[in-house]
Write a protein that holds these residues in place. Sequence first.
Motif, short mmCIF file in Angstrom:
data_model
loop_
_atom_site.label_atom_id
_atom_site.label_comp_id
_atom_site.label_asym_id
_atom_site.label_seq_id
_atom_site.Cartn_x
_atom_site.Cartn_y
_atom_site.Cartn_z
N SER A 106 0.73 -1.32 0.04
CA SER A 106 -0.05 -0.10 -0.09
C SER A 106 0.85 1.19 -0.08
O SER A 106 2.00 1.40 0.46
N CYS A 107 0.29 2.57 -0.46
CA CYS A 107 0.97 3.44 -0.39
C CYS A 107 1.32 4.14 1.08
O CYS A 107 0.27 4.22 2.03
N GLN A 108 2.65 4.37 1.10
CA GLN A 108 2.88 4.74 2.51
C GLN A 108 2.38 6.13 2.97
O GLN A 108 2.76 6.66 4.21
N ASN A 109 1.90 6.87 2.16
CA ASN A 109 1.36 8.43 2.42
C ASN A 109 -0.21 8.21 2.56
O ASN A 109 -0.48 8.39 3.62
N CYS A 110 -0.59 7.87 1.61
CA CYS A 110 -2.29 7.75 1.68
C CYS A 110 -2.97 6.55 1.91
O CYS A 110 -4.15 6.60 2.25
N ARG A 111 -2.04 5.60 2.20
CA ARG A 111 -2.67 4.18 2.60
C ARG A 111 -3.46 3.37 1.60
O ARG A 111 -3.84 2.40 1.88
N GLN A 112 -3.88 3.78 0.47
CA GLN A 112 -4.38 3.03 -0.47
C GLN A 112 -3.89 1.79 -0.92
O GLN A 112 -2.42 1.72 -1.18
N ILE A 113 -4.42 0.79 -0.96
CA ILE A 113 -3.85 -0.63 -1.29
C ILE A 113 -3.68 -0.69 -2.70
O ILE A 113 -4.58 -0.46 -3.43
N LEU B 286 5.17 4.44 -2.99
CA LEU B 286 4.16 5.56 -2.71
C LEU B 286 3.49 5.45 -4.00
O LEU B 286 3.72 5.19 -5.27
N CYS B 287 2.08 5.72 -4.07
CA CYS B 287 1.23 5.89 -5.28
C CYS B 287 1.49 6.84 -6.06
O CYS B 287 2.41 7.79 -5.86
N ALA B 288 1.22 6.98 -7.44
CA ALA B 288 1.29 8.01 -8.47
C ALA B 288 0.98 9.33 -7.84
O ALA B 288 2.12 10.30 -8.11
N HIS B 289 -0.15 9.33 -7.34
CA HIS B 289 -0.46 10.76 -6.92
C HIS B 289 0.59 11.34 -5.76
O HIS B 289 1.04 12.52 -5.81
N CYS B 290 0.73 10.47 -4.58
CA CYS B 290 1.73 10.88 -3.61
C CYS B 290 2.93 11.13 -3.98
O CYS B 290 3.74 12.08 -3.52
N GLY B 291 3.38 10.25 -4.93
CA GLY B 291 4.91 10.29 -5.47
C GLY B 291 5.23 11.43 -6.24
O GLY B 291 6.34 11.99 -6.18
ZN LIG Z 1 -0.75 7.76 -1.81
#
Ligand SMILES: [Zn+2]
Length: 258
Positions: A154-161, A180-185
Amino acid sequence: MALLSTTAIVLGGIRLGEADRLITFFTHHKGILKGVAKGARRMKSRFGASLEPFTHCTLIVFEKPGDKLARINQCDIIRPFQPLREDWNSIERASRMVDLVSQMAPEGEPNTDIFHLLLQGLEYLEEKKDPALSIMLFINRLIMYSGYQPHWESCQNCRQIFKSGNRQTLYFSASAGGALCAHCGSSAVTLIPMSHGTRAFLSASQKMDYAKAHRLRPSLDIQKQCEAIFKNTLAYITGKSEQRFTRKTVSAFQTPSG
Ligand SMILES: [Zn+2]
């Protein structure tokens, strides 16, 4: 004086005075241990080839309380790993493994997971099945056994799996704790782009044992991304970039006078 008997792997050594050598071992019982081998540089040394780098041996040392260096009493070869010292590619690969253990493992503290991993890693290198993969799997496990466990699911910022069908580019950051997901990264700097394939490979290979993980077949792109991720993680853990092997270092071991 205390007598310690343990199995060990020779990580390296340097000259000491006229006739002695200072050897660094990774031992089963005490982790990294440094010891002086008296007379090891003499032609007819009783240590023979047992102190050559990568050698798996049984070791007997004397330790004096307060002394940083042990005195090597006896060293007997269990497995010489001689083929790993016969060509430059093998020397470079095996040196990378032992150098990383030297940098990552603390002195005087046992870590049997790392000990068995190093032994297995050298065995796989000696078999020369897929050395590049053997090294990648080795580093991925070494990071885990050093107490640092990156999170992949999961994303280590927003927690989405993360879903496996997702094709968006992900990112990696050792300081963020993993993926990290595309948005948070996209809003952060100094992140490493990572495909879902790379994420899946790193996650799966940490869950499988070392031998079974050799069945995985990462693409060249995945291998390149893994190298960048390892570099970032090793620098984060040790506080410095990986010190890559130099030929001069190992050539010092190749001669009796070394
Ligand atoms: Zn994220």
